[in-house]
Design a protein around this motif. Structure first.
Motif, PDB file in Angstrom:
ATOM      1  N   ARG A 100     -10.689  -6.733  -6.723  1.00 19.71           N
ATOM      2  CA  ARG A 100     -10.272  -8.108  -6.396  1.00 19.71           C
ATOM      3  C   ARG A 100      -8.762  -8.316  -6.397  1.00 19.71           C
ATOM      4  O   ARG A 100      -8.298  -9.404  -6.069  1.00 19.71           O
ATOM      5  N   VAL A 101      -7.990  -7.305  -6.779  1.00 15.16           N
ATOM      6  CA  VAL A 101      -6.549  -7.513  -6.893  1.00 15.16           C
ATOM      7  C   VAL A 101      -5.961  -7.950  -5.550  1.00 15.16           C
ATOM      8  O   VAL A 101      -6.383  -7.497  -4.494  1.00 15.16           O
ATOM      9  N   ALA A 102      -5.023  -8.872  -5.618  1.00 13.35           N
ATOM     10  CA  ALA A 102      -4.325  -9.344  -4.418  1.00 13.35           C
ATOM     11  C   ALA A 102      -2.830  -9.272  -4.708  1.00 13.35           C
ATOM     12  O   ALA A 102      -2.344  -9.911  -5.624  1.00 13.35           O
ATOM     13  N   PHE A 103      -2.130  -8.473  -3.924  1.00 15.81           N
ATOM     14  CA  PHE A 103      -0.688  -8.330  -4.105  1.00 15.81           C
ATOM     15  C   PHE A 103       0.039  -9.293  -3.176  1.00 15.81           C
ATOM     16  O   PHE A 103      -0.406  -9.560  -2.064  1.00 15.81           O
ATOM     17  N   ARG A 104       1.183  -9.761  -3.628  1.00 12.32           N
ATOM     18  CA  ARG A 104       2.021 -10.599  -2.779  1.00 12.32           C
ATOM     19  C   ARG A 104       2.617  -9.733  -1.677  1.00 12.32           C
ATOM     20  O   ARG A 104       2.795  -8.527  -1.857  1.00 12.32           O
ATOM     21  N   PRO A 105       2.953 -10.339  -0.543  1.00 10.02           N
ATOM     22  CA  PRO A 105       3.587  -9.555   0.524  1.00 10.02           C
ATOM     23  C   PRO A 105       4.999  -9.144   0.124  1.00 10.02           C
ATOM     24  O   PRO A 105       5.660  -9.839  -0.643  1.00 10.02           O
ATOM     25  N   GLY A 106       5.434  -8.009   0.659  1.00 11.74           N
ATOM     26  CA  GLY A 106       6.783  -7.527   0.394  1.00 11.74           C
ATOM     27  C   GLY A 106       7.823  -8.498   0.921  1.00 11.74           C
ATOM     28  O   GLY A 106       7.558  -9.320   1.790  1.00 11.74           O
ATOM     29  N   ARG A 107       9.002  -8.397   0.376  1.00 11.74           N
ATOM     30  CA  ARG A 107      10.085  -9.303   0.767  1.00 11.74           C
ATOM     31  C   ARG A 107      10.923  -8.688   1.884  1.00 11.74           C
ATOM     32  O   ARG A 107      11.100  -7.483   1.952  1.00 11.74           O
ATOM     33  N   MET A 108      11.437  -9.569   2.721  1.00 10.73           N
ATOM     34  CA  MET A 108      12.364  -9.157   3.775  1.00 10.73           C
ATOM     35  C   MET A 108      11.758  -8.091   4.680  1.00 10.73           C
ATOM     36  O   MET A 108      12.441  -7.176   5.124  1.00 10.73           O
ATOM     37  N   GLY A 109      10.460  -8.181   4.918  1.00  8.28           N
ATOM     38  CA  GLY A 109       9.817  -7.247   5.840  1.00  8.28           C
ATOM     39  C   GLY A 109       9.681  -5.838   5.319  1.00  8.28           C
ATOM     40  O   GLY A 109       9.612  -4.896   6.101  1.00  8.28           O
ATOM     41  N   SER A 110       9.650  -5.656   3.996  1.00  8.98           N
ATOM     42  CA  SER A 110       9.455  -4.305   3.467  1.00  8.98           C
ATOM     43  C   SER A 110       8.463  -4.353   2.321  1.00  8.98           C
ATOM     44  O   SER A 110       8.226  -5.399   1.715  1.00  8.98           O
ATOM     45  N   GLY A 111       7.853  -3.215   2.030  1.00  8.65           N
ATOM     46  CA  GLY A 111       6.905  -3.116   0.931  1.00  8.65           C
ATOM     47  C   GLY A 111       6.167  -1.799   1.016  1.00  8.65           C
ATOM     48  O   GLY A 111       6.448  -0.969   1.885  1.00  8.65           O
ATOM     49  N   TYR A 112       5.208  -1.616   0.109  1.00 13.21           N
ATOM     50  CA  TYR A 112       4.390  -0.408   0.156  1.00 13.21           C
ATOM     51  C   TYR A 112       3.391  -0.497   1.304  1.00 13.21           C
ATOM     52  O   TYR A 112       2.851  -1.559   1.590  1.00 13.21           O
ATOM     53  N   ASN A 113       3.094   0.646   1.901  1.00 15.63           N
ATOM     54  CA  ASN A 113       2.093   0.745   2.949  1.00 15.63           C
ATOM     55  C   ASN A 113       0.743   0.288   2.397  1.00 15.63           C
ATOM     56  O   ASN A 113       0.213   0.876   1.455  1.00 15.63           O
ATOM     57  N   GLU A 114       0.180  -0.768   2.976  1.00 11.95           N
ATOM     58  CA  GLU A 114      -1.047  -1.369   2.461  1.00 11.95           C
ATOM     59  C   GLU A 114      -2.238  -0.411   2.510  1.00 11.95           C
ATOM     60  O   GLU A 114      -3.046  -0.355   1.580  1.00 11.95           O
ATOM     61  N   ASP A 115      -2.360   0.357   3.599  1.00 15.72           N
ATOM     62  CA  ASP A 115      -3.493   1.284   3.736  1.00 15.72           C
ATOM     63  C   ASP A 115      -3.458   2.363   2.654  1.00 15.72           C
ATOM     64  O   ASP A 115      -4.505   2.723   2.096  1.00 15.72           O
ATOM     65  N   GLU A 116      -2.264   2.880   2.361  1.00 10.60           N
ATOM     66  CA  GLU A 116      -2.144   3.917   1.331  1.00 10.60           C
ATOM     67  C   GLU A 116      -2.505   3.369  -0.048  1.00 10.60           C
ATOM     68  O   GLU A 116      -3.219   4.007  -0.815  1.00 10.60           O
ATOM     69  N   VAL A 117      -2.001   2.181  -0.356  1.00  8.29           N
ATOM     70  CA  VAL A 117      -2.292   1.564  -1.654  1.00  8.29           C
ATOM     71  C   VAL A 117      -3.790   1.274  -1.766  1.00  8.29           C
ATOM     72  O   VAL A 117      -4.426   1.584  -2.778  1.00  8.29           O
ATOM     73  N   ASP A 118      -4.379   0.705  -0.710  1.00  6.69           N
ATOM     74  CA  ASP A 118      -5.808   0.378  -0.732  1.00  6.69           C
ATOM     75  C   ASP A 118      -6.668   1.632  -0.925  1.00  6.69           C
ATOM     76  O   ASP A 118      -7.644   1.618  -1.682  1.00  6.69           O
ATOM     77  N   ALA A 119      -6.317   2.715  -0.247  1.00  5.11           N
ATOM     78  CA  ALA A 119      -7.077   3.964  -0.391  1.00  5.11           C
ATOM     79  C   ALA A 119      -6.971   4.501  -1.820  1.00  5.11           C
ATOM     80  O   ALA A 119      -7.962   4.982  -2.393  1.00  5.11           O
ATOM     81  N   PHE A 120      -5.792   4.391  -2.413  1.00  4.30           N
ATOM     82  CA  PHE A 120      -5.599   4.846  -3.791  1.00  4.30           C
ATOM     83  C   PHE A 120      -6.401   3.975  -4.756  1.00  4.30           C
ATOM     84  O   PHE A 120      -7.026   4.486  -5.687  1.00  4.30           O
ATOM     85  N   LEU A 121      -6.413   2.666  -4.517  1.00  4.26           N
ATOM     86  CA  LEU A 121      -7.206   1.765  -5.355  1.00  4.26           C
ATOM     87  C   LEU A 121      -8.695   2.100  -5.256  1.00  4.26           C
ATOM     88  O   LEU A 121      -9.421   2.024  -6.250  1.00  4.26           O
ATOM     89  N   ASP A 122      -9.157   2.481  -4.062  1.00  2.00           N
ATOM     90  CA  ASP A 122     -10.563   2.895  -3.906  1.00  2.00           C
ATOM     91  C   ASP A 122     -10.877   4.107  -4.779  1.00  2.00           C
ATOM     92  O   ASP A 122     -11.945   4.189  -5.393  1.00  2.00           O
ATOM     93  N   ARG A 123      -9.956   5.051  -4.850  1.00  2.00           N
ATOM     94  CA  ARG A 123     -10.145   6.230  -5.715  1.00  2.00           C
ATOM     95  C   ARG A 123     -10.192   5.827  -7.188  1.00  2.00           C
ATOM     96  O   ARG A 123     -10.970   6.375  -7.968  1.00  2.00           O
ATOM     97  N   ILE A 124      -9.363   4.853  -7.565  1.00  2.00           N
ATOM     98  CA  ILE A 124      -9.351   4.374  -8.951  1.00  2.00           C
ATOM     99  C   ILE A 124     -10.687   3.713  -9.288  1.00  2.00           C
ATOM    100  O   ILE A 124     -11.257   3.958 -10.352  1.00  2.00           O
TER     101      ILE A 124
END
Length: 166
Positions: A91-115
């Motif tokens: 259920r975690v929801a991250f805020r969007p990155g600032r100034m058009g930058s941030g972590y790649n959402e697909d990579e983070v989501d895939a890692f969270l699935d493994r967790i």
């Protein structure tokens, strides 16, 4: 009754009241409709209350979810506790990155699935606390990405949970 059920779900989502209700999103509250009932709640009062709840839900969604760090007790079986932690990761929801930058959402989501799979014990390749602490993700520019500080903070708390999984 319909209004009471929705308010029960809202309170559970906001961390108040019973946790037996299914969580609700601000959009679900916004689109909720009720049948008029003689002797029921005043429509304007319900509308104002739901507006306030939408603001509270949106505010909560913009903050990273903090995991309950209390260890499982005798009242709660160990596996139930880890299932609760897995559900929080889902259920975690991250805020969007600032100034058009941030972590790649697909990579983070895939890692969270493994967790989640590790917390549930449904993988032959569990993620270790060390891997979570050392996780690296691509950063994106000029497209949607997760706020780096939120992801890093959340993963630090997950690493502590995984250490207890053993």
């Amino acid at each position: 009754m319909e209004v009471d059920a929705l308010i029960g779900r809202i309170e559970a989502t906001l961390g108040r009241g019973s946790h037996t209700f299914e969580p609700v999103t601000a959009d679900e509250v916004r689109t909720a409709t009720f049948r008029a009932k003689r002797g029921g709640y005043h429509e304007t009062a319900v509308d104002f209350a739901l507006e306030a709840f939408v603001v509270a839900l949106e505010t909560q969604a913009k903050r990273p979810v903090r995991l309950a760090m209390a260890e499982p007790t005798g009242e709660m079986l160990r596996e139930e506790w880890f299932e609760g932690q897995a559900a929080r990761v889902e259920r975690v929801a991250f805020r969007p990155g600032r100034m058009g930058s941030g972590y790649n959402e697909d990579e983070v989501d895939a890692f969270l699935d493994r967790i989640v799979a590790t917390l549930r014990g449904t993988t032959d390749f569990p993620v270790t606390a060390k891997e979570v602490r050392e996780a690296k993700f691509s950063t994106v520019l000029f497209k949607s990405g997760y706020l780096i500080a939120d992801v890093d903070s959340f993963l630090a708390s997950i690493a502590d949970v995984l250490e207890q999984r053993g």
